[in-house]
Motif scaffolding. Structure first.
Motif, mmCIF file in Angstrom:
data_model
loop_
_atom_site.group_PDB
_atom_site.id
_atom_site.type_symbol
_atom_site.label_atom_id
_atom_site.label_comp_id
_atom_site.label_asym_id
_atom_site.label_seq_id
_atom_site.Cartn_x
_atom_site.Cartn_y
_atom_site.Cartn_z
ATOM 1 N N TYR A 36 0.832 -1.204 0.000
ATOM 2 C CA TYR A 36 0.000 0.000 0.000
ATOM 3 C C TYR A 36 0.873 1.264 0.000
ATOM 4 C CZ TYR A 36 -4.032 -2.978 1.285
ATOM 5 O OH TYR A 36 -5.027 -3.927 1.325
ATOM 6 N N HIS A 37 1.979 1.208 0.750
ATOM 7 C CA HIS A 37 2.909 2.340 0.787
ATOM 8 C C HIS A 37 3.466 2.601 -0.625
ATOM 9 C CE1 HIS A 37 6.372 4.724 2.548
ATOM 10 N NE2 HIS A 37 6.958 4.260 1.451
ATOM 11 N N GLU A 38 3.925 1.549 -1.276
ATOM 12 C CA GLU A 38 4.494 1.717 -2.626
ATOM 13 C C GLU A 38 3.412 2.133 -3.623
ATOM 14 O OE1 GLU A 38 7.597 1.920 -2.847
ATOM 15 O OE2 GLU A 38 8.068 1.001 -0.919
ATOM 16 N N GLY A 89 1.111 4.114 -2.910
ATOM 17 C CA GLY A 89 1.060 5.564 -2.693
ATOM 18 C C GLY A 89 2.076 6.296 -3.567
ATOM 19 N N HIS A 90 3.315 5.770 -3.624
ATOM 20 C CA HIS A 90 4.330 6.387 -4.502
ATOM 21 C C HIS A 90 3.861 6.346 -5.963
ATOM 22 C CE1 HIS A 90 7.457 7.150 -1.599
ATOM 23 N NE2 HIS A 90 7.501 5.892 -1.189
ATOM 24 N N ALA A 91 3.282 5.220 -6.370
ATOM 25 C CA ALA A 91 2.812 5.081 -7.759
ATOM 26 C C ALA A 91 1.726 6.114 -8.052
ATOM 27 C CB ALA A 91 2.292 3.660 -7.999
ATOM 28 N N GLU A 101 7.044 12.970 0.665
ATOM 29 C CA GLU A 101 6.319 11.927 -0.058
ATOM 30 C C GLU A 101 6.282 10.624 0.749
ATOM 31 O OE1 GLU A 101 7.083 11.534 -4.262
ATOM 32 O OE2 GLU A 101 6.666 9.381 -4.196
ATOM 33 N N GLU A 102 7.369 10.337 1.476
ATOM 34 C CA GLU A 102 7.385 9.107 2.290
ATOM 35 C C GLU A 102 6.270 9.119 3.340
ATOM 36 O OE1 GLU A 102 8.837 6.469 1.650
ATOM 37 O OE2 GLU A 102 10.164 7.225 0.101
ATOM 38 N N ASP A 103 6.038 10.272 3.942
ATOM 39 C CA ASP A 103 4.961 10.367 4.934
ATOM 40 C C ASP A 103 3.603 10.169 4.263
ATOM 41 O OD1 ASP A 103 6.841 10.849 6.867
ATOM 42 O OD2 ASP A 103 6.562 13.016 6.898
ATOM 43 N N VAL A 152 15.215 9.501 4.065
ATOM 44 C CA VAL A 152 14.038 10.184 3.506
ATOM 45 C C VAL A 152 12.762 9.780 4.229
ATOM 46 C CG1 VAL A 152 14.984 10.584 1.205
ATOM 47 C CG2 VAL A 152 13.788 8.438 1.685
ATOM 48 N N HIS A 153 12.753 8.601 4.859
ATOM 49 C CA HIS A 153 11.610 8.182 5.653
ATOM 50 C C HIS A 153 11.670 8.889 7.006
ATOM 51 C CE1 HIS A 153 12.210 4.764 2.888
ATOM 52 N NE2 HIS A 153 10.897 4.703 2.893
ATOM 53 N N GLY A 154 10.540 8.974 7.676
ATOM 54 C CA GLY A 154 10.549 9.422 9.056
ATOM 55 C C GLY A 154 11.331 8.420 9.897
HETATM 56 ZN ZN LIG Z 1 8.548 4.924 0.331
#
Ligand SMILES: [Zn+2]
Length: 237
Positions: free
Chosen positions: A33-35, A37-39, A52-54, A99-101
């Motif tokens: 689901y996280h990836e 989100g990037h898509a 964007e990571e958040d 880049v991630h929290g």
């Molecule tokens: Zn990510």
């Protein structure tokens, strides 16, 4: 289209304890689901506030909340938060450069947003995961804001009928392959993307999962799945 975790676990042969299997399943789902989100951010040119990571972590919680029945959604959230906690414990020092929290920020964000989506039902979970009262106060507002900003992206993509804008590239004979294929089916029922996206389960020589905008491919590395299995077993899950 609400799903129970048992549905996906039926697909999984009990290679080891159920707890470890649940941990792997939950974290593959959250990561997918996280990836995703990037898509979506790439394909829709969505402008997201902040990192964007958040935003990708937030979408993961929104989809968990929308797609899964309460027990399964709570279980997946708890096991995802646990993986952030384990990562924080395993790291020698916090990766301030990433880049991630920070892992423990991701832990509290996951618990806070999920709690904020339905605070009456999820107060016990917030307590179990030691969400401080002062943070809990703002979680409903945080979730509402997050859901509203993602709704601007998701609403135009809502599928009127199931399509196949998301493809799966991998073996469905493995437990995780079958799980991801069924997640792809669910995502196709919910969303029609402006351009085709492939979800690949493949060996990539690193313990990772990522979205490549060049090829519009989400890759879940088999090494990442194996890492989750080792992490679960090492922690007696
Ligand atoms: Zn990510």
């Amino acid at each position: 289209m609400l799903r129970t975790l048992a549905v996906s676990l039926l697909l999984a042969a009990p290679a080891h304890a159920d707890g470890a299997q649940d941990f792997v399943t939950a974290n593959v789902i959250s990561t997918l689901y996280h990836e995703f989100g990037h898509a979506l951010i790439d394909l829709t040119d969505a402008s997201v506030l902040g990192r964007e990571e958040d935003a990708a972590d937030i979408l993961s919680v929104i989809l968990l909340d929308e797609f899964w029945e309460e027990d399964a959604a709570e279980s997946i959230t708890a096991l995802t938060a646990l993986s952030f906690e384990l990562a924080a414990q395993e790291a020698e020092e916090p990766a301030y450069w990433d880049v991630h929290g920070l892992d423990m920020q991701r832990y509290y964000n996951q618990v806070c947003l999920f709690y904020g989506a339905d605070p009456d039902t999820r107060a016990a979970l917030a307590e179990e995961f030691a969400l401080p009262a002062e943070r809990a106060e703002t979680c409903v507002e945080e979730y509402d804001l997050a859901a509203a900003s993602w709704a601007a992206v998701l609403d135009p993509l809502t599928a009127s009928e199931p399509t196949k804008s998301i493809g799966f590239d991998g073996e469905t004979s493995s437990d995780i392959g079958a799980l991801i294929a069924s997640e792809v089916t669910d995502l196709n029922q919910a969303f029609t993307l402006p351009k085709p996206v492939t979800v690949a389960l493949t060996s990539c020589g690193e313990e990772n999962a990522f979205y490549d905008p060049e090829t519009a491919t989400i890759t879940i590395c088999t090494e990442y799945v194996e890492f989750l299995e080792r992490q679960a077993i090492a922690n007696d899950l």
